[in-house]
Design an enzyme around this catalytic site. Structure first.
Site, PDB file in Angstrom:
ATOM      1  CB  CYS A  42      40.035  51.918  58.721  1.00  0.00           C
ATOM      2  SG  CYS A  42      41.022  51.821  60.248  1.00  0.00           S
ATOM      3  CD  GLU A 100      37.463  58.411  57.223  1.00  0.00           C
ATOM      4  OE1 GLU A 100      38.155  57.913  56.502  1.00  0.00           O
ATOM      5  OE2 GLU A 100      37.910  57.826  58.151  1.00  0.00           O
ATOM      6  CG  HIS A 126      40.933  56.959  58.606  1.00  0.00           C
ATOM      7  ND1 HIS A 126      40.137  56.514  58.559  1.00  0.00           N
ATOM      8  CD2 HIS A 126      41.858  56.200  58.810  1.00  0.00           C
ATOM      9  CE1 HIS A 126      39.995  55.602  59.740  1.00  0.00           C
ATOM     10  NE2 HIS A 126      41.211  54.745  59.635  1.00  0.00           N
TER      11      HIS A 126
END
Lengths: 254, 160
Positions: A94, A219, A217
């Protein structure tokens, strides 16, 4: 144990999730502020992987990722250059992707031929998207199905290139790692493509495949229970697609 | 607004081939206000650079800090409060006594570049309008209802 440096600065806000992802994948992560590197108190080369996580570095005041990109290039260029010469992975997620592009690390070394600009919707887009894992030169996307889902959360994620030649070169070099698609895996317009990125590009890598940037994302998609419809899909699997991505990065360095 | 005198303005706008999503959103808001005669809004980031600066230094700041070479065009000119604009527009600036956080980031970026001059910056937005029969009072209403928070912002209407 693989050592991961997760770079922090004012406005970084995905460093904790990224740290947890790295631990889950079997690495030893450290969250380090940029000033520790620029002051020489922490050596980048003591680490095996550099991750620039998501957030809004310096408020994205002068364009998303621009100030941190300048800081890296002006104050830590030699270390970054050595890091990439030693073929150690650099991952930008990002805001980290925006930093890598604006630092001239993606898509080609020291060439400013791409950028990330405001979403066509004019809004912050925060939701899950379908992504197609492309056949790329990056080793970090193996053992993933063709269609995966990660969340996006950005306002400036529209990938643009200087001209058609740049896009052709990225495509011909197999540097596109992820594209926004619909559930059937076809490139589609908004809302499947959340920002209007050219050719549905959600993530790219450099010419060696070891510097990777993506707007989604991983994560935030580590466990099955992170998925928005996990309770409707009965499965014995514990891990989701983001975990596999981090595992691939860590295994590459092991 | 005396600080804006005898200083430079850097105007950063999107390249013509890129869709101005922000301008489009503002146009939608203007139409919601009932002004259907507005056809397009062009949005620019404007930086007023003053203090210990030369044109060469302003160019360096523009090139290395403010400009995205793929997405933006830049224009540099001496500030003139009465500058004739070809199209109706409004500039929105923080009031002098209000903290300007974007300017603080810009000063940090200038220091990162190794520039030791005492450079001062104020950051604002410029909105350029195209359409039929645009009146100054319409822009005043748009400025006060959409573009500026008059508690913290000053706005200057030009070109009309």
């Amino acid at each position: 144990m693989v050592k991961v440096l997760i770079l922090r600065t004012g406005g970084t806000n995905c460093d904790l999730e990224t740290e947890w992802a790295c631990k889950l994948a079997g690495a030893k992560p450290s969250r380090i502020h940029i000033s520790r590197i620029t002051e020489g108190k922490v050596k980048l080369l003591d680490f095996d992987v550099l991750i620039i996580p998501g957030g809004f570095s310096y408020g994205d005041d002068l364009g998303a990722g621009k100030v941190l990109a300048n800081e890296l290039i002006l104050k830590a260029k030699d270390e970054i250059t050595l890091f990439r010469e030693k073929k150690r992975p650099i991952i930008g997620i990002c805001n980290g992707f925006q930093v890598l592009v604006k630092a001239g690390l993606l898509p080609f070394k020291d060439q400013y031929v791409a950028s990330l600009v405001w979403n066509d919707s004019g809004r912050f887009e925060d939701r899950w998207v379908y992504l197609r894992v492309e056949q790329s030169i990056s080793p970090f996307f193996k053992n993933l199905p063709e269609i995966i889902r990660f969340p996006v959360a950005h306002a400036e994620g529209k990938f643009v290139v200087k001209n058609d030649r740049v896009l052709k070169k990225i495509e011909n070099n197999s540097q596109i790692v992820l594209r926004y698609v619909n559930a059937a895996g076809e490139i589609a317009d908004y809302p499947y493509n959340p920002n209007g990125s050219i050719a549905g590009i959600a993530g790219i890598c450099d010419e060696k495949g070891l510097i990777v940037g993506m707007m989604p994302h991983p994560e935030r998609a580590l466990l099955k229970i992170h998925e928005p419809d996990w309770h409707r899909n009965e499965t014995d699997d514990v891990f989701s697609f983001g975990y596999q991505f981090f595992k691939n990065v860590i295994e590459y360095c092991s | 607004m005396e600080n804006l005198e005898k200083s430079y303005i850097i105007e950063i706008g999107l390249k013509e081939n890129l869709f101005d999503a922000f301008g489009n959103e503002i146009l939608n808001s203007i139409k919601e206000l009932g002004f259907d005669n507005f056809e397009k809004v062009f949005v620019y980031d404007v930086y007023n650079v003053y203090g210990d600066v030369s044109l060469q230094l302003v160019r360096q700041i523009t090139k290395n800090i403010l400009l995205d070479h793929v997405a933006h065009n830049a224009k540099i000119y001496k500030y003139n409060n009465k500058k004739d604009e070809k199209m109706p527009c409004v500039e929105v600036w923080y009031k002098k006594q209000v903290t300007d956080p974007v300017a603080m980031t810009a000063i940090k970026a200038i220091k990162d570049l190794g520039i030791k001059n005492d450079v001062k910056i104020r950051c604002g937005k410029k909105y350029v309008f195209s359409g039929n029969n645009i009146k100054k009072d319409m822009i005043r209403q748009i400025s006060e209802k959409i573009l500026a928070n008059t508690l913290i912002h000053d706005y200057i209407i030009k070109g009309i």
